[in-house]
Design an enzyme around this catalytic site. Structure first.
Site, PDB file in Angstrom:
ATOM      1  NE  ARG A 265      -9.010  -7.314   3.116  1.00  0.00           N
ATOM      2  CZ  ARG A 265      -7.957  -6.523   3.173  1.00  0.00           C
ATOM      3  NH1 ARG A 265      -7.655  -5.733   2.169  1.00  0.00           N
ATOM      4  NH2 ARG A 265      -7.169  -6.511   4.220  1.00  0.00           N
TER       5      ARG A 265
ATOM      6  N   GLY B 179      -4.640  -4.873   7.224  1.00  0.00           N
ATOM      7  CA  GLY B 179      -5.712  -3.895   7.346  1.00  0.00           C
ATOM      8  C   GLY B 179      -6.733  -4.237   8.409  1.00  0.00           C
TER       9      GLY B 179
ATOM     10  CB  THR C  92      -0.823   0.011   1.315  1.00  0.00           C
ATOM     11  OG1 THR C  92      -1.740  -1.059   1.310  1.00  0.00           O
ATOM     12  CG2 THR C  92      -1.574   1.314   1.544  1.00  0.00           C
TER      13      THR C  92
HETATM   14  N1  ASP Z   1      -3.564  -2.305   4.483  1.00  0.00           N
HETATM   15  C1  ASP Z   1      -3.838  -2.887   3.199  1.00  0.00           C
HETATM   16  C2  ASP Z   1      -5.093  -3.695   3.269  1.00  0.00           C
HETATM   17  O1  ASP Z   1      -5.360  -4.317   4.289  1.00  0.00           O
HETATM   18  C3  ASP Z   1      -2.762  -3.744   2.665  1.00  0.00           C
HETATM   19  C4  ASP Z   1      -1.365  -3.337   2.955  1.00  0.00           C
HETATM   20  O2  ASP Z   1      -1.103  -2.254   3.410  1.00  0.00           O
HETATM   21  O3  ASP Z   1      -0.456  -4.121   2.706  1.00  0.00           O
HETATM   22  O4  ASP Z   1      -5.788  -3.780   2.293  1.00  0.00           O
END
Ligand code: ASP
Length: 357
Positions: free
Chosen positions: A231, A257, A203
């Site tokens: 999701r 997340g 992310t």
């Molecule tokens: N936080 C993001 C999610 O849960 C993924 C990530 O940051 O790696 O979709």
């Protein structure tokens, strides 16, 4: 409310001047961080070295508001096919469809916008900005978000690159993991052959503070790879994947997340800074809170615990209004986890603090 009814209301609820002063004490002790003497700073996850540079320049040279500078900064990562965690080239869900999540927040107005599960649009952070600026809503999801983007001139295009498709096909051919849990009470067979390959995550979060002491932030992602369609993670959720308050500062999260959602992590980081924590203390506090919560989360047992700490990645990023900033990660060796920073001294990577080294 007339004076009389107001008095009755205060009597009936037990509210009084004492309550009013309690409230103001709760928000004004210790003193709020002042805007300090700095020329602004931008931070992001480690994949954002170019992002922080762009955002800092847009703020300082064009006087762009921090939220928009952050959104323009993350656009390079959204468009980069080699970053497989964000935008174009992001890894798809379990059916091979790229679904993106993003949110943004503007400190001075306390406005926010977000999109979840949006398909075919390379720059979801810019769509989130439009939701913030041009609608009375906060979050648009799926087909509605896509149509809203197209109505505003965004191009619909296939975001699944050949490389991402190959990785997804391989995962599908040998998949041993599934996000659907065994029914409660059933025991998961202890078969080592069922051990999961690590699932790619990623992310970009970006928080920005300008020289006038205004903050803004955004987070954008393709989310957990091979997720169940529909999701959404923390990234499009205000208070979880990002949050800012112009009196205090700005914060965001990357990593698991579900843990940032259940802790309202980014808001908690900002509130800890309001209570007097430094950015680093605030990030570490929330990680430790997450670790405690994860121990109680029955559905995460036993797969997510190792050596007394959660066996998942989670990183928080924070800037305080006085120009101080930090990032902290859940696990790892000191120096193993980095974040990007830009200020008047240029762009660089710095070390994250580690909650469980
Ligand atoms: N936080 C993001 C999610 O849960 C993924 C990530 O940051 O790696 O979709």
């Amino acid at each position: 409310m007339t004076d009389l009814t107001r008095r009755k209301f205060l009597q009936a609820t037990g509210a009084s001047l004492a309550t009013t002063s309690l409230l103001s004490a709760a928000t004004s002790t210790p003193p709020l961080p002042s805007s300090g003497n700095h020329e602004g700073v931008v931070i992001s996850s480690a994949n954002g070295i170019e992002t922080v540079n762009i955002a800092y320049q847009l703020m300082s040279e064009q006087n762009m508001r921090p939220v928009s500078a952050a959104i323009r900064g993350v656009a390079v990562v959204e468009a980069d096919p080699n970053d497989m965690s964000v935008g174009y080239g992001g890894l798809p869900n379990e059916r091979g469809v790229v679904q993106l999540d993003s949110s943004c927040m503007d400190g001075p107005t306390h406005n926010a916008g977000s999109v979840s599960c949006i398909e075919d649009i390379m720059h979801p952070a810019q769509v989130a900005e439009l939701v913030m600026d041009r609608t009375d809503h906060i979050n648009l999801v799926g087909q509605g978000a896509r149509q809203f983007a197209i109505d505003h001139g965004f191009k619909a295009e296939d975001l699944l690159t050949e490389r991402a498709r190959e990785i997804w096909l391989k995962w599908r051919a040998k998949r041993t993991d599934d996000d659907r849990l065994w029914p409660l009470g059933d025991t998961v067979p202890a078969d080592p052959a069922l051990a999961d390959e690590p699932r790619p995550w990623g992310t970009i979060h970006c928080s920005a503070l300008n020289g006038a002491g205004d903050v803004g932030c955004c987070t954008t992602t393709s989310g957990l790879s091979f997720k169940i369609p529909g999701r959404i993670g923390d990234s499009p959720l205000v208070g979880a994947g990002m949050y800012c308050d112009n009196e205090i500062g700005s914060a965001g999260a990357t990593g698991r997340g579900e843990a940032a959602i259940m802790s309202c992590g980014s808001m908690l980081v900002v509130e800890r800074m309001r209570a007097g924590d430094s950015p680093e203390q605030a990030c570490l506090y929330v990680l430790k809170r997450v670790a405690e919560q994860a121990q109680r989360a029955s559905k995460w047992q036993p797969m997510l615990y190792r050596d007394g700490a959660p066996n998942f990645g989670l990183t928080f990023y924070a800037i305080r209004k006085d120009g101080t900033y930090a990032s902290a990660s859940m696990r790892g060796k000191p120096g193993s986890s980095k974040f990007a920073v830009a200020d008047k001294n240029g762009a660089r990577l710095e070390n994250c603090a580690i909650a469980f080294a």
